[in-house]
Design a protein around this motif. Structure first.
Motif, short mmCIF file in Angstrom:
data_model
loop_
_atom_site.label_atom_id
_atom_site.label_comp_id
_atom_site.label_asym_id
_atom_site.label_seq_id
_atom_site.Cartn_x
_atom_site.Cartn_y
_atom_site.Cartn_z
N THR A 66 0.84 -1.19 0.00
CA THR A 66 0.00 0.00 0.00
C THR A 66 0.88 1.24 0.00
O THR A 66 1.69 1.42 0.91
CB THR A 66 -0.91 0.03 1.24
N PRO A 67 0.77 2.10 -1.00
CA PRO A 67 1.64 3.28 -1.04
C PRO A 67 1.32 4.23 0.11
O PRO A 67 0.17 4.37 0.53
CB PRO A 67 1.29 3.92 -2.40
N ALA A 68 2.36 4.85 0.66
CA ALA A 68 2.18 5.81 1.74
C ALA A 68 1.41 7.02 1.23
O ALA A 68 1.60 7.47 0.10
CB ALA A 68 3.54 6.23 2.29
N ARG A 69 0.52 7.53 2.07
CA ARG A 69 -0.23 8.72 1.68
C ARG A 69 0.68 9.95 1.74
O ARG A 69 1.56 10.04 2.58
CB ARG A 69 -1.44 8.90 2.60
N ILE A 70 0.42 10.88 0.86
CA ILE A 70 1.23 12.09 0.78
C ILE A 70 0.96 12.95 2.01
O ILE A 70 -0.21 13.24 2.32
CB ILE A 70 0.91 12.85 -0.51
N PRO A 71 2.01 13.39 2.73
CA PRO A 71 1.79 14.18 3.96
C PRO A 71 1.54 15.65 3.69
O PRO A 71 2.24 16.29 2.91
CB PRO A 71 3.12 13.98 4.72
N ILE A 72 0.51 16.17 4.35
CA ILE A 72 0.17 17.59 4.29
C ILE A 72 0.07 18.11 5.73
O ILE A 72 -0.66 17.53 6.54
CB ILE A 72 -1.17 17.83 3.57
N GLY A 73 0.78 19.17 6.06
CA GLY A 73 0.63 19.80 7.36
C GLY A 73 -0.72 20.48 7.47
O GLY A 73 -1.30 20.91 6.47
N ILE A 74 -1.23 20.61 8.70
CA ILE A 74 -2.54 21.22 8.89
C ILE A 74 -2.62 21.84 10.27
O ILE A 74 -2.06 21.30 11.24
CB ILE A 74 -3.68 20.18 8.69
N SER A 75 -3.28 22.97 10.38
CA SER A 75 -3.55 23.56 11.69
C SER A 75 -4.40 22.58 12.49
O SER A 75 -5.46 22.13 12.03
CB SER A 75 -4.29 24.90 11.53
N GLY A 133 -8.63 13.81 3.81
CA GLY A 133 -8.00 12.86 4.72
C GLY A 133 -8.02 11.43 4.23
O GLY A 133 -7.25 10.60 4.72
N GLN A 134 -8.91 11.11 3.29
CA GLN A 134 -8.93 9.77 2.73
C GLN A 134 -7.72 9.50 1.85
O GLN A 134 -7.32 8.34 1.67
CB GLN A 134 -10.20 9.57 1.88
N TRP A 135 -7.13 10.57 1.31
CA TRP A 135 -6.07 10.41 0.32
C TRP A 135 -4.72 10.96 0.76
O TRP A 135 -3.70 10.65 0.16
CB TRP A 135 -6.50 11.09 -0.99
N PHE A 136 -4.75 11.81 1.80
CA PHE A 136 -3.51 12.43 2.25
C PHE A 136 -3.33 12.20 3.75
O PHE A 136 -4.30 12.10 4.49
CB PHE A 136 -3.52 13.93 1.95
N GLU A 137 -2.08 12.14 4.18
CA GLU A 137 -1.78 12.04 5.60
C GLU A 137 -1.75 13.46 6.17
O GLU A 137 -0.88 14.27 5.82
CB GLU A 137 -0.42 11.38 5.82
N LEU A 138 -2.71 13.78 7.02
CA LEU A 138 -2.79 15.11 7.62
C LEU A 138 -1.92 15.13 8.88
O LEU A 138 -2.17 14.39 9.84
CB LEU A 138 -4.24 15.45 7.96
N VAL A 139 -0.91 16.00 8.88
CA VAL A 139 0.04 16.08 9.99
C VAL A 139 -0.26 17.36 10.77
O VAL A 139 -0.03 18.46 10.27
CB VAL A 139 1.50 16.11 9.47
#
Length: 320
Positions: free
Chosen positions: A5-14, A39-45
């Motif tokens: 399973t490919p890692a989700r692309i990380p996006i920073g978030i408040s 959030g289904q497609w990206f890793e929210l950091v």
């Protein structure tokens, strides 16, 4: 995680946008757009600069005071409580210690996280005529000016949302290129995959970057690649118009000029014109083009990021 399973692309978030109770009143600003759709497609950091600055919850609210170009972050009730340096330092720290982030979603109007249009107060307590940026956001964007950044409120605009996610995907592809190892061949392949995407957003940059990569034999490859990507990602921030998208669609149709029957060409031209006039969304002519690509394979077109710049399930082209 399954190794396949490919890692989700990380996006920073408040952090308040994820539903965490980190606001001054121990509340949050949960965004279903961010957590449920993206959030289904990206890793929210998540990040909360005011918590990182040492403030608890609940707490005294903070506001920007002073010159809009260089305001201070102070308490609304007790101006001796100041966290200006902490917010600025945290923005620089996040940029330096999280180079894997491919984008950042900020909370609008926040004195720490607001990207723009944040109220700045004068010493007399009245709002200044000019607005400013939240101090964490300002430091983050200055430290990493190429990072795709947007405010949650602006992401409800379909055009801005599509543009932001497209740039996040390009940033992720560029970081992957760096992990794979930069070579002249890989740089040319990267540019080739993104040519039509670039043409849709900035035709001048399309020509300029093509010239930049015309002769890589005697260049400093790392430095040229850095210059190339800086120009590319900032050019992609420009909003594509229906006219420029139509121009790209016409270019792509040209690849099928010998493959399509007369009625198929007419149908394709009709849909492009309908899109240009605002009668149908971009997904309509692109879907037909992808159908023709399945029937008439073309390796160059199949590699084009323009035809699938992000997961189709996000439906980002259904409203532009």
């Amino acid at each position: 995680m399954d190794p396949q399973t490919p890692a989700r692309i990380p996006i920073g978030i408040s952090d308040c946008l994820t539903g965490s109770p980190v606001r001054f009143n121990a509340g949050h600003k949960h965004s279903s757009l961010c957590t449920e759709q993206l959030g289904q497609w990206f890793e929210l950091v998540p990040f909360c600069p005011e918590i990182a600055a040492g403030l608890g919850t609940p707490r005294q609210p903070v506001r920007l005071v002073g010159e809009p170009s260089a305001p201070r972050a102070v308490g609304t009730r007790d101006a001796s409580m100041e966290i200006t340096e902490q917010l600025l330092a945290y923005g620089e720290t996040v940029a330096a210690t999280h180079p894997h982030l491919c984008g950042f979603i900020l909370m609008q109007k926040s004195p720490s996280c607001g990207m723009e249009r944040v109220k700045v107060y004068q010493d007399n307590g009245q709002p200044a005529p000019q607005t400013g940026s939240g101090l964490f956001a300002k430091a983050l964007m200055q430290a990493n000016p190429l990072l795709p950044v947007e405010e949650e409120g602006r992401l409800h605009d379909p055009v801005l949302r599509e543009n932001f996610i497209m740039r996040v995907m390009v940033m992720a592809a560029w970081k992957q290129l760096g992990e794979d190892g930069l070579t002249r061949v890989r740089l040319i392949e990267f540019h080739s995959r993104h040519k039509y995407l670039l043409l849709a957003h900035d035709p001048d940059a399309y020509r300029r970057l093509g010239r930049l990569l015309a002769n890589l034999r005697d260049c400093d490859l790392q430095r040229l690649a850095e210059d190339y990507f800086a120009d590319l990602i900032l050019s992609l921030k420009r909003k594509a118009s229906r006219r420029s998208h139509s121009n790209v669609l016409e270019h792509i149709v040209g690849h099928f000029k010998r493959a399509l029957a007369g009625h198929e060409k007419s149908e394709m031209q009709s849909l492009i014109e309908q899109y240009r006039l605002g009668m149908v969304p971009l997904v309509v002519p692109v879907t037909l083009l992808k159908h023709h690509l399945l029937n008439h394979p073309d390796a160059y077109l199949d590699s084009q990021a323009y035809l699938q710049p992000y997961p189709a399930e996000l439906s980002l082209r259904n409203a532009i």
